[in-house]
Design an enzyme around this catalytic site. Structure first.
Site, PDB file in Angstrom:
ATOM      1  N   MET A  47       0.846  -1.203   0.000  1.00 53.00           N
ATOM      2  CA  MET A  47       0.000   0.000   0.000  1.00 53.00           C
ATOM      3  C   MET A  47       0.875   1.244   0.000  1.00 53.00           C
ATOM      4  SD  MET A  47      -2.353   1.316   3.224  1.00 53.00           S
ATOM      5  CE  MET A  47      -3.874   0.499   2.802  1.00 53.00           C
ATOM      6  N   ASN A  48       0.519   2.273  -0.822  1.00 55.04           N
ATOM      7  CA  ASN A  48       1.088   3.599  -0.587  1.00 55.04           C
ATOM      8  C   ASN A  48      -0.018   4.652  -0.567  1.00 55.04           C
ATOM      9  OD1 ASN A  48       2.155   2.782  -3.504  1.00 55.04           O
ATOM     10  ND2 ASN A  48       2.064   4.983  -3.580  1.00 55.04           N
ATOM     11  N   ASP A  49       0.010   5.692  -1.384  1.00 55.21           N
ATOM     12  CA  ASP A  49      -0.867   6.863  -1.193  1.00 55.21           C
ATOM     13  C   ASP A  49      -2.346   6.557  -0.940  1.00 55.21           C
ATOM     14  OD1 ASP A  49       1.493   7.752  -2.346  1.00 55.21           O
ATOM     15  OD2 ASP A  49       0.537   8.887  -3.935  1.00 55.21           O
ATOM     16  N   GLN A 104      -3.376   3.252  -3.139  1.00 52.16           N
ATOM     17  CA  GLN A 104      -2.454   2.656  -4.107  1.00 52.16           C
ATOM     18  C   GLN A 104      -2.095   1.263  -3.598  1.00 52.16           C
ATOM     19  OE1 GLN A 104      -0.796   4.638  -7.161  1.00 52.16           O
ATOM     20  NE2 GLN A 104      -2.997   4.726  -6.826  1.00 52.16           N
ATOM     21  N   TRP A 114       6.256  -2.217  -4.267  1.00 55.73           N
ATOM     22  CA  TRP A 114       5.547  -1.469  -5.294  1.00 55.73           C
ATOM     23  C   TRP A 114       5.486  -2.264  -6.600  1.00 55.73           C
ATOM     24  CZ3 TRP A 114       5.887   0.576 -10.121  1.00 55.73           C
ATOM     25  CH2 TRP A 114       4.949   1.573 -10.439  1.00 55.73           C
ATOM     26  N   SER A 173      -2.435   7.703  -8.379  1.00 58.43           N
ATOM     27  CA  SER A 173      -3.261   8.418  -7.405  1.00 58.43           C
ATOM     28  C   SER A 173      -4.290   9.359  -8.016  1.00 58.43           C
ATOM     29  CB  SER A 173      -2.361   9.210  -6.467  1.00 58.43           C
ATOM     30  OG  SER A 173      -1.746   8.323  -5.576  1.00 58.43           O
ATOM     31  N   ARG A 233       0.372  14.457 -12.528  1.00 58.05           N
ATOM     32  CA  ARG A 233      -0.392  13.440 -11.801  1.00 58.05           C
ATOM     33  C   ARG A 233      -1.073  13.923 -10.527  1.00 58.05           C
ATOM     34  NH1 ARG A 233       5.011  11.766 -11.835  1.00 58.05           N
ATOM     35  NH2 ARG A 233       6.107  12.095  -9.876  1.00 58.05           N
ATOM     36  N   GLU A 290       4.104  16.437  -5.630  1.00 62.67           N
ATOM     37  CA  GLU A 290       3.099  15.372  -5.767  1.00 62.67           C
ATOM     38  C   GLU A 290       1.902  15.652  -4.867  1.00 62.67           C
ATOM     39  OE1 GLU A 290       5.209  11.577  -5.071  1.00 62.67           O
ATOM     40  OE2 GLU A 290       4.982  11.296  -7.229  1.00 62.67           O
TER      41      GLU A 290
END
Ligand SMILES: *[C@@H]1O[C@H](CO)[C@@H](O)[C@H](O)[C@H]1NC(C)=O
Length: 488
Positions: free
Chosen positions: A59-61, A77, A85, A117, A178, A233
């Site tokens: 998991m990220n963002d 994410q 990732w 994202s 993005r 970002e």
């Protein structure tokens, strides 16, 4: 003749769309079966009890943080197939209160595009996702980013829009384009996007639209002059107590003393914004919003007049000791924002108190006294700020060592994770309480009214032990917290 031909074209179009939909729903069913099966292999030792984390994998963002049909929705994410990732999916969880979360099926699966994202808004009765489609290309720099839409009428099953992309390129054509964050103001939808100048300075772009499909570029609302990094970002832009806040995650800022010590930063600029000229005028320069080791890619949403924030409880290019257990990464607890003077205050959402299950300690904690906790705990700690404070927090069977200190000489709060120090000045506005949240592999410290916050992943063996090493007795209330996310 012409009509027949057209009709055939029409039929084959319908068939293609139908086939694609069937293929996507097969892929989704296969993925859910895979997750179900893999979940049983997870080692639970570091699994968090009240933080959102992936069922398996990476998991990220946080993405698409929104309120739809009576529940909060959070997407993230997600790469299900390894604890690192990979081609991005959108995982999905829902909650009635920002504390109790239950998983829903994976909302977006990559096809020709990876699903990077983005955000979510409610239009009529539809939950609309706007996200970055990241595609690999065969010319330098070997990727392209455009903005896609996806729709859902039930908040569970999402269909990608047939007319994607709705935003094919940045005004300067830069491929780093993005993290769309959409909101409504008056008759228009607005979106901010993270990007960069041709000479590698981070910037935030503003667009508007009447239908979420056709977009008009308006302005650059923020841009690094050089010392604020090469890429911005996850921008977010919202009104708080009469000011406008540009919140974002700049990449490439150089450390300055106690500041900017993580791989990348997350912080905000306070200013004012004019919806006629589309100009954002900064009034207070960039400040970090959280000073811990693991905090990135914030997203906010407004509901009932409150502004709530969530962040990835992680950082790029650092180890994740849980990755050998079948998962990696988590979200912080949800926070509520306020603005006082030149600073955002960040507090745990009210409903966090509903996690208190049992009072483990209530009274004086003398020098060298120890509180034993299981995997979870919340501590309210008050000391005399004219003297030193030192709390040692560590695993009951070792590991996870972190020291929380207050130094009255320099008036700094220190979070020392095995020698890796984060520290910042603290000027209490009112309350002088430290509110500490411990979960199976995390620590969050909120000072006072939320003037200073630290979020750090910490990995204890067994439960927790809290030792008062201060030259003074402290007033402490400690609770055991219940579980609010599913067991692995
Ligand atoms: C990315 O793809 C869009 C849509 O196909 C195209 O208009 C744009 O020029 C491409 N940009 C780059 C940098 O390749």
């Amino acid at each position: 003749m012409a009509f027949t031909k057209l009709f055939v074209v029409f039929l084959s179009l319908v068939a293609t769309v139908h086939l694609k939909t069937v293929k996507q729903s097969d892929a989704k069913a296969e993925l859910e079966a895979y997750i179900e099966e893999k979940k049983s292999e997870i080692n639970p030792r570091y699994r968090l009890h009240y933080h959102v984390a992936p069922p398996v994998g990476w998991m990220n963002d946080p993405n698409g943080f929104s309120y739809y049909k009576g529940e909060y929705h959070l997407f993230y994410q997600f790469y299900p197939y390894e604890s690192k990732w990979g081609p991005m999916h959108w995982g999905h969880v829902v909650s009635p209160n920002l504390v109790d979360w239950r998983p829903l099926p994976t909302a977006l699966l990559p096809e020709e595009e990876m699903c990077f994202s983005g955000s979510a808004v409610v239009k009529d009765d539809t939950l609309v996702l706007m996200y970055t489609a990241h595609e690999i290309t065969d010319v330098e720099p070997f990727f392209n980013e455009t903005q896609y839409l996806a729709f859902s009428d039930d908040g569970v099953v999402f269909e990608k829009y047939e007319g994607n992309p709705v935003l094919p390129s940045a005004p300067n054509g830069n491929p780093d384009f993005r993290d769309p964050k959409v909101w409504k103001h008056g008759d228009h939808w607005y979106v901010v996007l993270g990007s960069k100048t041709d000479d590698e300075r981070g910037r935030v772009l503003l667009y508007r639209s009447l239908d979420l499909i056709s977009w008009e570029f308006l302005s650059v609302i923020g841009e690094s002059t050089g010392e604020m990094g090469y890429m911005w970002e996850c921008p977010d832009f919202f009104k708080l107590k009469g000011k406008h806040i540009l919140l974002m995650s700049p990449q490439g800022m150089t450390p300055q003393g106690d500041r900017y010590k993580n791989t990348h930063q997350t912080g905000y600029i306070i200013g004012s914004f004019n919806y006629e000229t589309f100009e954002f005028v900064p009034e207070v320069s960039f400040q970090e919003i959280d000073f811990g080791h693991d905090f990135y890619a914030t997203q906010t949403t407004e509901e009932d007049g409150n502004r709530y924030l969530i962040a990835w409880f992680g950082m790029w290019d650092v180890p994740y000791p849980e990755d050998v257990d079948g998962w990696a990464g988590a979200m912080t607890i949800f926070r509520e924002l306020d603005l006082v003077g030149n600073r955002i205050l960040m507090k745990p959402v009210e409903a966090m108190t509903s996690l208190r299950e049992e009072t483990v300690w209530d009274g004086k904690l003398a020098e060298n006294d120890v509180i034993q906790l299981d995997k979870t705990g919340e501590l309210l700690v008050t000391g005399d700020l004219s003297q030193n404070i030192e709390l040692e927090i560590k695993g009951s069977n070792g590991g996870g060592q972190v020291s929380l200190r207050w130094d009255p000489q320099v008036r700094k709060v220190v979070v020392d994770r095995e020698g890796d120090v984060r520290q910042v000045e603290w000027l209490p506005l009112g309350s002088e309480v430290w509110r500490i949240f411990l979960d199976a592999s995390s620590l969050e410290l909120f000072c006072g009214e939320g003037e200073v916050v630290f979020s750090s992943r910490v990995y204890p063996d067994g439960g927790w032990q809290v030792v008062n090493l201060s030259p003074q007795a402290l007033d402490v209330v400690a609770y055991k917290l219940r579980r609010s996310v599913p067991e692995p």
